[in-house]
Write a protein that holds these residues in place. Structure first.
Motif, mmCIF file in Angstrom:
data_model
loop_
_atom_site.group_PDB
_atom_site.id
_atom_site.type_symbol
_atom_site.label_atom_id
_atom_site.label_comp_id
_atom_site.label_asym_id
_atom_site.label_seq_id
_atom_site.Cartn_x
_atom_site.Cartn_y
_atom_site.Cartn_z
ATOM 1 N N VAL A 111 -22.886 25.163 25.711
ATOM 2 C CA VAL A 111 -21.475 25.144 26.126
ATOM 3 C C VAL A 111 -21.245 24.019 27.136
ATOM 4 C CG1 VAL A 111 -19.673 26.413 27.368
ATOM 5 C CG2 VAL A 111 -21.057 27.576 25.639
ATOM 6 N N ASP A 112 -22.171 23.866 28.084
ATOM 7 C CA ASP A 112 -22.034 22.803 29.093
ATOM 8 C C ASP A 112 -21.998 21.419 28.444
ATOM 9 O OD1 ASP A 112 -21.974 24.684 31.093
ATOM 10 O OD2 ASP A 112 -24.092 24.464 31.645
ATOM 11 N N LYS A 113 -22.788 21.234 27.379
ATOM 12 C CA LYS A 113 -22.773 19.946 26.674
ATOM 13 C C LYS A 113 -21.404 19.687 26.041
ATOM 14 C CE LYS A 113 -27.704 20.065 25.469
ATOM 15 N NZ LYS A 113 -28.676 20.260 24.351
ATOM 16 N N HIS A 114 -20.776 20.754 25.555
ATOM 17 C CA HIS A 114 -19.470 20.599 24.918
ATOM 18 C C HIS A 114 -18.402 20.168 25.922
ATOM 19 C CE1 HIS A 114 -21.157 22.356 21.326
ATOM 20 N NE2 HIS A 114 -19.995 22.279 20.707
ATOM 21 N N TYR A 115 -18.521 20.629 27.142
ATOM 22 C CA TYR A 115 -17.540 20.250 28.165
ATOM 23 C C TYR A 115 -17.493 18.737 28.363
ATOM 24 C CZ TYR A 115 -16.186 24.823 30.100
ATOM 25 O OH TYR A 115 -15.636 26.071 30.292
ATOM 26 N N GLU A 116 -18.654 18.083 28.174
ATOM 27 C CA GLU A 116 -18.757 16.657 28.476
ATOM 28 C C GLU A 116 -17.868 15.785 27.595
ATOM 29 O OE1 GLU A 116 -22.878 15.735 28.185
ATOM 30 O OE2 GLU A 116 -23.498 17.106 29.801
ATOM 31 N N ASP A 117 -17.711 16.167 26.310
ATOM 32 C CA ASP A 117 -16.910 15.329 25.414
ATOM 33 C C ASP A 117 -15.931 16.150 24.574
ATOM 34 O OD1 ASP A 117 -18.813 16.593 23.915
ATOM 35 O OD2 ASP A 117 -19.624 14.793 22.984
ATOM 36 N N TRP A 118 -15.455 17.234 25.141
ATOM 37 C CA TRP A 118 -14.525 18.115 24.435
ATOM 38 C C TRP A 118 -13.146 17.489 24.325
ATOM 39 C CZ3 TRP A 118 -11.169 21.594 27.668
ATOM 40 C CH2 TRP A 118 -10.255 22.326 26.875
ATOM 41 N N ILE A 123 -17.094 26.558 19.531
ATOM 42 C CA ILE A 123 -17.050 26.420 20.989
ATOM 43 C C ILE A 123 -15.841 25.588 21.413
ATOM 44 C CG2 ILE A 123 -18.221 25.435 23.004
ATOM 45 C CD1 ILE A 123 -20.871 26.241 21.747
ATOM 46 N N ASP A 124 -15.598 24.475 20.730
ATOM 47 C CA ASP A 124 -14.431 23.650 21.057
ATOM 48 C C ASP A 124 -13.136 24.463 20.927
ATOM 49 O OD1 ASP A 124 -15.853 21.416 21.661
ATOM 50 O OD2 ASP A 124 -15.352 20.292 19.844
ATOM 51 N N CYS A 125 -13.025 25.229 19.845
ATOM 52 C CA CYS A 125 -11.825 26.046 19.620
ATOM 53 C C CYS A 125 -11.669 27.104 20.705
ATOM 54 C CB CYS A 125 -11.877 26.704 18.250
ATOM 55 S SG CYS A 125 -11.679 25.552 16.872
ATOM 56 N N TYR A 126 -12.785 27.682 21.133
ATOM 57 C CA TYR A 126 -12.730 28.710 22.168
ATOM 58 C C TYR A 126 -12.302 28.106 23.506
ATOM 59 C CZ TYR A 126 -13.929 33.304 24.110
ATOM 60 O OH TYR A 126 -13.868 34.555 24.695
ATOM 61 N N LEU A 127 -12.816 26.912 23.800
ATOM 62 C CA LEU A 127 -12.412 26.236 25.044
ATOM 63 C C LEU A 127 -10.907 25.976 25.054
ATOM 64 C CD1 LEU A 127 -15.340 23.649 25.437
ATOM 65 C CD2 LEU A 127 -14.993 25.772 26.734
ATOM 66 N N THR A 128 -10.374 25.605 23.914
ATOM 67 C CA THR A 128 -8.928 25.385 23.806
ATOM 68 C C THR A 128 -8.173 26.695 23.998
ATOM 69 O OG1 THR A 128 -9.270 23.539 22.279
ATOM 70 C CG2 THR A 128 -7.082 24.541 22.307
ATOM 71 N N GLU A 131 -15.149 31.739 30.215
ATOM 72 C CA GLU A 131 -16.468 31.189 29.859
ATOM 73 C C GLU A 131 -17.495 32.281 29.568
ATOM 74 O OE1 GLU A 131 -19.805 28.150 31.661
ATOM 75 O OE2 GLU A 131 -17.683 27.727 32.000
ATOM 76 N N GLU A 132 -17.488 33.335 30.338
ATOM 77 C CA GLU A 132 -18.427 34.423 30.083
ATOM 78 C C GLU A 132 -18.131 35.073 28.724
ATOM 79 O OE1 GLU A 132 -20.417 37.371 33.147
ATOM 80 O OE2 GLU A 132 -18.457 38.142 32.531
ATOM 81 N N GLY A 133 -16.837 35.226 28.421
ATOM 82 C CA GLY A 133 -16.455 35.760 27.115
ATOM 83 C C GLY A 133 -16.928 34.873 25.981
#
Length: 501
Positions: free
Chosen positions: A261-268, A277-282, A297-299
């Motif tokens: 998840v942390d890696k996704h934050y870098e270039d999301w 993961i990208d969809c969930y962050l949105t 984030e915990e969810g």
């Protein structure tokens, strides 16, 4: 003289302490009895012991079989107390259907205990409840559909992964090996592509370690130690044992997920989602004011963990059972291969569209699911309100165990309930026919959301492997149908030779 004067005082103090301890124990005993007083017309069952209930009434190695036998004595609906949870076991198709489908809204809850609170914190989809569960499930299903589940594009992703699996098996040169790791990795890579946007090599030790931790945790989760933790969490926290290993396994798996998840934050980029993961962050951004929905984030961590368990362990375990049954019954394996050769041939790989023209193969896959019985006691439910089931009163908050073992082996529902027989799924004309009692994915509003994905994977992996290879046991070994009981029912470790055809 001083010592002589102290003796009566010490004796009196010991007597007083003993009386207090006895009073405290009697108080706990009475409180336990009052707290677990059965409601009028509550289902019958074996008498529970104080505090621990019926934990030691069950056969820990094969509880699904034991519970099915208990129904012969107590009836299709009977009660137990597992730790602190009042539990009702529901047996046979008619009763399971009445609970999970006819009263679907009442039986949609998930029970909570100290084990689940520590492992999952009752988040994600599987062990969530109420409004948050509905929102998380709806989002998960729509996102998986967006990334191919139920669509033609999913087929190409599975077949691309099959080519990696095929090559890895070819590299064994027909030497017997334990197929668990290859199959687990291959199946998991399908869900990984949707969740992480990438697959993992079969030699990736970090990923293999995570899959191993997950398998270990699912085996530990059904042990008596975990049941004891549910009954005495404060005491068990002070003691060593397998329960500590269980919590450690899940913590390490969560660490793996958090790193991804942390890696996704870098270039999301919210405008161009690559994966779940990208969809969930949105969605976290959109729903930041809707705290009850649980999009944080915990969810996210627990939703991904849910997808791994549902999308990896059950399907890969079913394929392992398929290998066992094909080696056990080589004549059935040959019939499957003959049908594959006739319908598909050798010049191309099987496609999902071929299933309609392969009734025998389809019947074999379904029979593997029935006899493999991978989730024998389903995932427990909980009643959301008071209800009546089979003439018995079931109070709100009661844990419900739908005994799928009793359904998948029910004598009145199957032609050959106790045999491995593909004709359980074939009519007199040889066409595929699915009996209504076939519910390995459970039923109702809490049925497995990954059923479509699992059915597609099972057909394509199974037919592709039998098109390419003949399966045989290691020389001098006997094929065993023995199993290991955990959250899933898996065959005991075995070695297999994949001989190119």
């Amino acid at each position: 003289m001083v010592l002589k004067n102290l003796l009566p005082f010490a004796s009196g103090l010991w007597t007083e302490t003993g009386a207090l301890l006895l009073f405290f124990f009697l108080f706990l005993l009475i409180a336990d009895r009052l707290r677990n007083t059965k409601a009028r017309n509550y289902p019958p069952g074996p008498t529970p012991l104080p505090f621990i209930g019926n934990l030691f009434n069950l056969d820990a190695k094969q509880p699904h079989i034991h519970l099915t036998k208990l129904s012969d004595h107590y009836g299709n609906i009977f009660s137990l107390r597992l730790g602190s949870l009042n539990t009702v076991v529901v047996n046979k198709y008619r009763m399971v259907k009445e609970a999970l489908m006819d009263q679907a809204n009442i039986f949609t809850g998930r029970p909570t205990n100290d084990v689940l609170k520590r492992i999952m914190k009752c988040q994600g989809v599987t062990f969530n409840n109420g409004y948050s569960w509905k929102q998380q499930r709806r989002f998960t299903q729509s996102t998986l559909k967006y990334f191919g589940v139920g669509k033609k594009s999913l087929e190409s992703s599975i077949m691309e992964e099959y080519e990696f699996l095929h090559q890895a098996i070819m590299d064994t040169n027909g030497v017997p090996f334990d197929p668990h790791y290859f199959i687990n990795n291959a199946v998991s890579n399908i869900i990984c592509c949707m969740v992480f946007g990438r697959r993992f090599e079969y030699t990736d030790q970090r990923f293999l370690n995570m899959l191993g931790l997950l398998s270990k945790a699912l085996k530990l989760q059904a042990s008596v130690w975990i049941q004891l933790y549910g009954a005495f969490p404060a005491i068990m926290d002070l003691l060593p044992g397998p329960h500590k290993d269980l919590f450690s396994c899940f913590e390490q798996v969560r660490d793996f997920i958090k790193e991804e998840v942390d890696k996704h934050y870098e270039d999301w980029d919210s405008s161009s989602p690559r994966d779940f993961i990208d969809c969930y962050l949105t969605e976290m951004q959109k729903r930041k004011d809707d705290l009850e929905a649980g999009f944080h984030e915990e969810g996210l961590h627990y939703s991904v963990l849910d997808l791994f368990v549902a999308g990896t362990e059950t399907t890969s375990t079913t394929l392992l059972w398929a290998f066992v049954y094909m080696m056990k019954y080589p004549e059935i394996q040959e019939k499957v291969q003959a049908e594959i050769d006739k319908v598909v041939g050798r010049s191309r790989r099987p496609r999902i569209d071929d299933r309609a023209n392969m009734p025998y193969t389809d019947a074999v896959i379904h029979e593997v699911q029935r006899k493999g019985n991978v989730v024998p006691l389903s995932v427990p439910r909980m009643t959301n309100e008071n209800t009546v089931l089979g003439g018995y009163f079931i109070p709100k908050g009661t844990q419900i165990i739908p005994n799928l073992t009793s359904v998948l082996s029910e004598e009145t529902m199957w032609k050959s309930p106790n045999l491995f027989d593909p004709h359980n799924f074939l009519n007199t004309e040889g066409r595929f026919e699915k009996p209504e009692a076939f519910i390995p994915f459970s039923a109702g509003k809490r049925s497995c959301p990954g059923e479509t994905l699992a059915r597609t994977e099972l057909f394509l992996f199974f037919t592709s492997l039998l098109q390419s290879f003949s399966l045989s046991p290691a020389v001098g070994t006997q094929i065993s149908l023995d199993f290991k009981f955990g959250m899933t029912l898996s065959p005991k470790p075995f070695k297999i030779s994949f001989i190119p055809r």
